[in-house]
Enzyme design. Structure first.
Site: not given
Ligand SMILES: *Cc1c(COP(=O)(O)O)cnc(C)c1O
Ligand code: SF4
Length: 406
Positions: A95-96, A99, A108, A112, A115, A117, A276, A313, A320
């Site tokens: 996205r940047y 990075r 995982c 969570c 989550c 994702r 999100d 985001d 972000k």
């Protein structure tokens, strides 16, 4: 206390929860239904932090599937951050310019419930293949602007220490890769995974940062403190990303306590994320204004380095966006008017080389010629006008600080 047996005994069936908490048959059936969309998986350690009888327990809410996950609220989507849109090769999001985000596993130790994702996490069909991982690393190798690689997933520490070592080695061998960050929830859900073998491997890499994901002070236990200390003692800089979650941590007092405890354990609060717009998690979302209100109660009130950045985001891939209460109130060429965390309204005087374009002597304001421009005589405008008389600040009555003054 041994992470391998924690993994073997991971709670995947609703009935497995009964060892730790009380649930009715009906509740068990609901959990079964909700976990059909996004799997349940909880380490025995994390389950042991749950309140036996209170369904409002923040650990329960983060770990136990709820029927609310079956709801899709307006605007919610499977890929709320548009990660797939900015994905030049599978499993990598760029996205940047400098990075890239590389997904190294989709498993995982605890899933969570919030989550973002969840579209691909915990689903064996969507597992990261060795081929896609190689393509991701090749992409990074071929794009010399990328200096910072974020390993995420899933939880990168779900991989074997050996496998993770080989990924890190390959990345750090790329000359333009200067920093690798690992995002992990292991210190929260399975601190035992931070063992000597893992730490010895990690500390070989000088520019490795770790960001963890604590959401509530209840998650800071003697085990997690030990894990954090092992990482910090190895010289690894530690950050934390908290998600603002309704009914879990959307309270200034809870977050203040969390951020105090993190800094005590050498973890720097990095981000506080607005939840999100992911499908099925609307029950966790707070209004953005709640985040602003919480930041208002933190900035200035607690150590600066204990305050994370509040970020949203939004969908579509904007990335972000940092939000904060406003501290900048007004300005003129001569001064800016600011307010501090206590509500004191004050002035910063600009350097004197600013031209004043008022000739003075005008009949309306009656100022003598060449005395410079005068502005308003009261309110915030008074701080903008170029008089430098003392006591220009607007100070609230009952200002706590003034009672502490001699
Ligand atoms: C969050 C994120 C990053 C890192 O952003 P920072 O503000 O540098 O922490 C990089 N890439 C993607 C796709 C991200 O979502
Ligand atoms: S640890 Fe991260 S990737 Fe895994 S379920 Fe939690 S939020 Fe999702």
């Amino acid at each position: 206390m041994d992470w391998k047996s924690q993994l073997k005994n991971m709670i995947r069936e609703p009935s497995g929860l009964l060892k730790y908490i009380n649930l009715t048959k009906e509740e068990l059936a609901q959990i079964d239904k909700a976990s059909s969309i996004f799997p349940m998986g909880i380490t025995p350690y994390y389950a042991s932090l749950m309140d036996k009888n209170n369904p409002e327990c923040p650990i329960r809410k983060q770990g136990i599937p709820s029927l609310a996950e079956l709801v899709t609220a307006p605007g919610e989507m499977t890929d709320p951050l548009g990660e797939e849109l900015d994905s030049p090769v599978p499993g990598l999001t760029r996205r940047y310019p400098d990075r890239a985000l590389l997904l190294v596993t989709n498993s995982c130790f605890t899933y969570c419930r919030h989550c973002n994702r969840r579209r691909k996490v915990g689903d064996p069909v969507k597992a990261i293949t060795p081929d896609s991982l190689n393509r991701g690393i090749d992409y990074i190798r071929n794009n010399s602007q990328i200096r910072d690689v974020l390993l995420s997933g899933g939880d990168p520490f779900f991989l074997s220490t050996k496998k993770l070592d080989s990924i890190l080695k390959e990345l750090f061998e790329i000359p333009h890769v200067k920093i690798v960050r690992i995002g992990t929830r292991v210190p929260v859900v399975l601190p035992q995974r931070i063992d000597d073998e893992l730490v010895d491997m990690l500390k070989k890499y000088r520019s490795l940062w770790i960001n963890t994901h604590f959401n509530h002070p209840k998650e800071i236990t003697s085990e997690s403190k030990k894990a954090l200390a092992m990482l910090a003692d190895a010289g690894i800089p530690l950050g934390n990303q908290t998600v603002l979650l309704k009914g879990v941590n959307d309270c200034p007092q809870i977050l203040k306590e969390l951020f105090y405890e993190l800094t005590e354990n050498r973890v720097r609060p990095y981000y506080l994320f607005q939840c999100d717009q992911a499908k099925g998690i609307s029950h966790f979302r707070t209004p953005v204004s709640r985040g602003i209100e919480i930041m208002e109660s933190l900035i200035g009130h607690i150590s600066g380095f204990a305050v994370p950045v509040f970020a949203v985001d939004p969908p579509g891939g904007a990335g972000k966006i940092r939000l904060s209460p406003n501290y900048f109130l007004s300005s003129s060429p001569e001064a800016v008017v600011l307010r501090n965390y206590e509500g004191v309204i004050t002035r910063y005087t600009e350097a004197p080389h600013v031209e004043n374009n008022c000739p003075g002597g005008c009949a309306i304001c009656g100022e003598p010629p060449k005395s410079g421009r005068k502005g308003a005589h009261s309110g915030v405008g008074r701080l903008l006008s170029d008089n430098t008389e003392k006591a220009a600040d607007l100070i609230p009555e009952n200002l706590e600080r003034s009672f502490r003054r001699k």
